[in-house]
Design a protein around this motif. Structure first.
Motif, PDB file in Angstrom:
ATOM      1  N   PHE A   1      48.112  96.620  22.293  1.00 59.90           N
ATOM      2  CA  PHE A   1      48.013  95.908  23.577  1.00 59.90           C
ATOM      3  C   PHE A   1      46.580  95.404  23.677  1.00 59.90           C
ATOM      4  N   HIS A   2      46.389  94.144  23.384  1.00 53.66           N
ATOM      5  CA  HIS A   2      45.017  93.614  23.394  1.00 53.66           C
ATOM      6  C   HIS A   2      44.661  92.976  24.735  1.00 53.66           C
ATOM      7  N   PHE A   3      43.361  92.933  25.008  1.00 50.22           N
ATOM      8  CA  PHE A   3      42.855  92.352  26.253  1.00 50.22           C
ATOM      9  C   PHE A   3      42.120  91.040  25.942  1.00 50.22           C
ATOM     10  N   PRO A   4      41.966  90.194  26.965  1.00 43.79           N
ATOM     11  CA  PRO A   4      41.283  88.916  26.725  1.00 43.79           C
ATOM     12  C   PRO A   4      39.831  89.115  26.290  1.00 43.79           C
ATOM     13  N   ARG A   5      39.320  88.161  25.536  1.00 41.05           N
ATOM     14  CA  ARG A   5      37.922  88.231  25.113  1.00 41.05           C
ATOM     15  C   ARG A   5      37.020  88.272  26.354  1.00 41.05           C
ATOM     16  N   GLY A   6      35.957  89.057  26.287  1.00 35.69           N
ATOM     17  CA  GLY A   6      35.026  89.124  27.428  1.00 35.69           C
ATOM     18  C   GLY A   6      35.423  90.143  28.479  1.00 35.69           C
ATOM     19  N   PHE A   7      36.512  90.841  28.259  1.00 31.49           N
ATOM     20  CA  PHE A   7      36.936  91.865  29.221  1.00 31.49           C
ATOM     21  C   PHE A   7      35.826  92.914  29.326  1.00 31.49           C
ATOM     22  N   LEU A   8      35.526  93.360  30.547  1.00 27.06           N
ATOM     23  CA  LEU A   8      34.469  94.366  30.731  1.00 27.06           C
ATOM     24  C   LEU A   8      35.056  95.768  30.599  1.00 27.06           C
ATOM     25  N   TRP A   9      34.428  96.557  29.753  1.00 28.21           N
ATOM     26  CA  TRP A   9      34.821  97.956  29.589  1.00 28.21           C
ATOM     27  C   TRP A   9      33.607  98.821  29.897  1.00 28.21           C
TER      28      TRP A   9
ATOM     29  N   GLU B   1      27.094 103.415  22.471  1.00 31.01           N
ATOM     30  CA  GLU B   1      27.645 103.852  21.181  1.00 31.01           C
ATOM     31  C   GLU B   1      29.164 103.997  21.278  1.00 31.01           C
ATOM     32  N   GLY B   2      29.653 104.268  22.469  1.00 30.94           N
ATOM     33  CA  GLY B   2      31.092 104.370  22.691  1.00 30.94           C
ATOM     34  C   GLY B   2      31.739 103.014  22.937  1.00 30.94           C
ATOM     35  N   GLY B   3      31.046 101.939  22.611  1.00 35.78           N
ATOM     36  CA  GLY B   3      31.667 100.611  22.674  1.00 35.78           C
ATOM     37  C   GLY B   3      31.696  99.989  24.064  1.00 35.78           C
ATOM     38  N   GLN B   4      31.097 100.619  25.068  1.00 35.00           N
ATOM     39  CA  GLN B   4      31.149 100.052  26.423  1.00 35.00           C
ATOM     40  C   GLN B   4      30.193  98.863  26.529  1.00 35.00           C
ATOM     41  N   ASN B   5      30.652  97.827  27.240  1.00 33.75           N
ATOM     42  CA  ASN B   5      29.807  96.641  27.391  1.00 33.75           C
ATOM     43  C   ASN B   5      29.389  96.417  28.839  1.00 33.75           C
ATOM     44  N   ALA B   6      29.639  97.403  29.711  1.00 29.66           N
ATOM     45  CA  ALA B   6      29.283  97.269  31.133  1.00 29.66           C
ATOM     46  C   ALA B   6      29.071  98.659  31.723  1.00 29.66           C
ATOM     47  N   HIS B   7      28.334  98.708  32.839  1.00 28.45           N
ATOM     48  CA  HIS B   7      28.206  99.977  33.554  1.00 28.45           C
ATOM     49  C   HIS B   7      28.050  99.698  35.046  1.00 28.45           C
ATOM     50  N   ARG B   8      28.760 100.495  35.846  1.00 33.36           N
ATOM     51  CA  ARG B   8      28.615 100.400  37.301  1.00 33.36           C
ATOM     52  C   ARG B   8      27.804 101.599  37.771  1.00 33.36           C
ATOM     53  N   LEU B   9      26.643 101.338  38.390  1.00 35.69           N
ATOM     54  CA  LEU B   9      25.843 102.433  38.952  1.00 35.69           C
ATOM     55  C   LEU B   9      25.506 102.088  40.398  1.00 35.69           C
ATOM     56  N   SER B  10      24.981 103.064  41.137  1.00 38.94           N
ATOM     57  CA  SER B  10      24.558 102.738  42.503  1.00 38.94           C
ATOM     58  C   SER B  10      23.098 103.074  42.689  1.00 38.94           C
ATOM     59  N   VAL B  11      22.488 102.401  43.667  1.00 37.74           N
ATOM     60  CA  VAL B  11      21.102 102.695  44.019  1.00 37.74           C
ATOM     61  C   VAL B  11      21.099 103.515  45.303  1.00 37.74           C
ATOM     62  N   GLU B  12      20.100 104.374  45.428  1.00 38.65           N
ATOM     63  CA  GLU B  12      20.036 105.302  46.553  1.00 38.65           C
ATOM     64  C   GLU B  12      19.123 104.721  47.643  1.00 38.65           C
ATOM     65  N   TRP B  13      19.757 104.388  48.757  1.00 31.77           N
ATOM     66  CA  TRP B  13      19.054 103.758  49.876  1.00 31.77           C
ATOM     67  C   TRP B  13      17.848 104.603  50.303  1.00 31.77           C
ATOM     68  N   SER B  14      18.042 105.931  50.409  1.00 31.07           N
ATOM     69  CA  SER B  14      16.966 106.781  50.938  1.00 31.07           C
ATOM     70  C   SER B  14      15.755 106.851  50.005  1.00 31.07           C
ATOM     71  N   ARG B  15      15.950 106.494  48.747  1.00 30.04           N
ATOM     72  CA  ARG B  15      14.787 106.455  47.846  1.00 30.04           C
ATOM     73  C   ARG B  15      14.033 105.141  48.024  1.00 30.04           C
TER      74      ARG B  15
END
Ligand code: FCB
Length: 441
Positions: A6-14, A65-79
């Protein structure tokens, strides 16, 4: 046997998703730290995953190294804004370094601006109960986006406004631990105002930005589809939990079971829908549940339950959620901003992962505009009121020593990301128990 894929379109974010308070550690200036010290959580966050101490570097290495091409993180308002009239430039510089770290690894960054925590000073000003909160939030967003926009194009304003409002103002699990449905709806309306203000501000500062929020969506089915009271309860719970916030973005009116609010500036303020999916509820009419508007939400008896029973493995529910999304917001790109399961022993996680990614593939195959998928989460992290009792990571964390140990699911996810798809060989290797169902014949 030939391999099916089951392939995904090129450019898919993982990628994987994380949140500041859950991974950084030592976030002493927000309402969650206080909540922990007051004894409301199973454990304390303490150092968490020590990202503030710099361990994000090794974890980003694991991700890439695990092949991921994206990351979702959050910033801490109080900092970033330790007091209403003060910015912490050093904190901002650290976030710039983290985001540079993603860029150096060729990973796309998605940044969440509000993920459950509030600065103590905001909590002391009545937090999101106050109509002023949206204005404070906008000020913080303007400063943060100005400083970080060099590295970020994808912004998530607020994570799970429905969960934030219901856990804090109905179920008492999150601060401020109140039980008042009316106030909860007021909070949700103010979050909507905050989201809308942030959306407009970000576009003013960075016209090419893509802005959305992360919606915790729970599909629901009635216990007996032929029993009108079950259907009625299903509809009440579904709209109260799963549609209040997003339908206000579609119409500019927030409709709740206890009244409506007009928020015209919120209409159309989404460049993508962020969808967090974990599980699906069954709903039954139940006279013993007046506090729950006479509805009981549960998982059917034979469910494939995670340890502790908070989530059940129901992959079709993700497909149902995506169908709801394309119906509610035709043509709007969708990013799955969270999906995952608590499973310290990693016995259920591989089939949960493969089953859910298969459903995403089905949606993509219908040409529904799903553009990316973020697994929750990279490394075990501090799970709010449940503390360290729940383990969602691809990597296991030893909280005492900070050592990480790879779980088999990390290898499965890496194989999927690198292949840009899920193959029958992977299913055979990591979760043979679902092979026959997924590849009949
Ligand atoms: C979601 C939250 C996230 C994490 C997962 C398990 O509701 O957004 O921070 O705790 O649940």
């Amino acid at each position: 046997m030939p391999t099916a894929a089951f392939h995904f379109p090129r450019g898919f974010l993982w990628g994987t998703a994380t949140a500041a308070h859950q991974v950084e550690g030592s976030n002493t200036n927000n309402n969650w730290w206080k909540w922990e010290q007051e004894g409301h959580t199973a454990n304390k966050s303490n150092l968490a995953d020590d990202w503030w101490g710099g361990r994000w570097k090794e974890d980003f290495d694991r991700a890439v190294e695990g092949g991921q091409n994206a990351h979702r993180l959050s910033v801490e308002w109080s900092r970033i804004q330790p007091a209403p009239d003060r910015w912490d430039e050093d904190a901002l510089e650290r976030y710039r370094a983290m985001l540079r770290g993603l860029r150096e690894r060729n990973m796309t960054a998605m940044v969440t601006l509000h993920h459950f925590t509030d600065p103590l000073w905001l909590a002391e000003l009545d937090g999101w109960e106050s109509p002023e909160a949206a204005t404070h939030f906008e000020k913080f967003v303007r400063k943060t986006v100005e400083v970080l926009k060099e590295y970020v194009n994808l912004w998530c304003t607020i994570n799970e406004p429905n969960v934030y409002a219901l856990e804090g103002w109905v179920d008492r699990k999150f601060p401020p631990g109140k039980s008042d449905l009316k106030l909860a709806m007021k909070v949700e309306a103010n979050l909507l105002r905050g989201h809308a203000a942030a959306y407009h501000a970000i576009h003013e500062l960075q016209p090419e930005a893509r802005v959305g929020f992360a919606h915790h969506h729970r599909p629901m089915v009635p216990r007996y589809p032929w029993f009108p009271l079950d259907v009625l309860e299903r509809n009440i719970h579904f709209s109260a939990i799963s549609t209040v916030f997003p339908s206000a973005l579609a119409s500019g009116v927030m409709r709740t079971p206890i009244g409506n609010a007009r928020i015209p500036e919120a209409r159309g303020t989404q460049d993508f829908l962020g969808l967090n999916y974990y599980s699906q509820d069954t709903v039954a009419f139940d006279l013993r549940q007046p506090g729950e508007l006479f509805g009981r939400r549960y998982y059917p008896k034979d469910s494939d339950l995670a340890e502790g029973g908070m989530n059940a493995n129901i992959p079709e529910g993700l497909f149902t959620s995506l169908r709801w999304a394309v119906k509610t917001f035709p043509n709007l790109p969708i990013l799955i901003t969270e999906n995952g399961i608590e499973d310290a022993r990693d016995t259920l996680r591989p089939r949960y992962m493969a089953g859910h990614i298969h459903q995403v593939w089905r949606a993509v195959n219908f040409t529904w505009p799903v553009k990316g998928y973020f697994w929750w989460s990279l490394v075990d992290n501090f799970e709010w009121e449940r503390g360290w009792t729940q383990r969602f990571g691809l990597w296991e964390l030893d909280v005492e020593t900070q050592a990480r140990r790879k779980r088999p699911s990390a290898d499965l996810y890496a194989a999927i990301c690198k292949e840009n798809g899920l193959t029958s060989d992977m299913v055979q290797k990591y979760c043979p128990e679902i092979f026959a169902g997924m590849f009949p014949g």
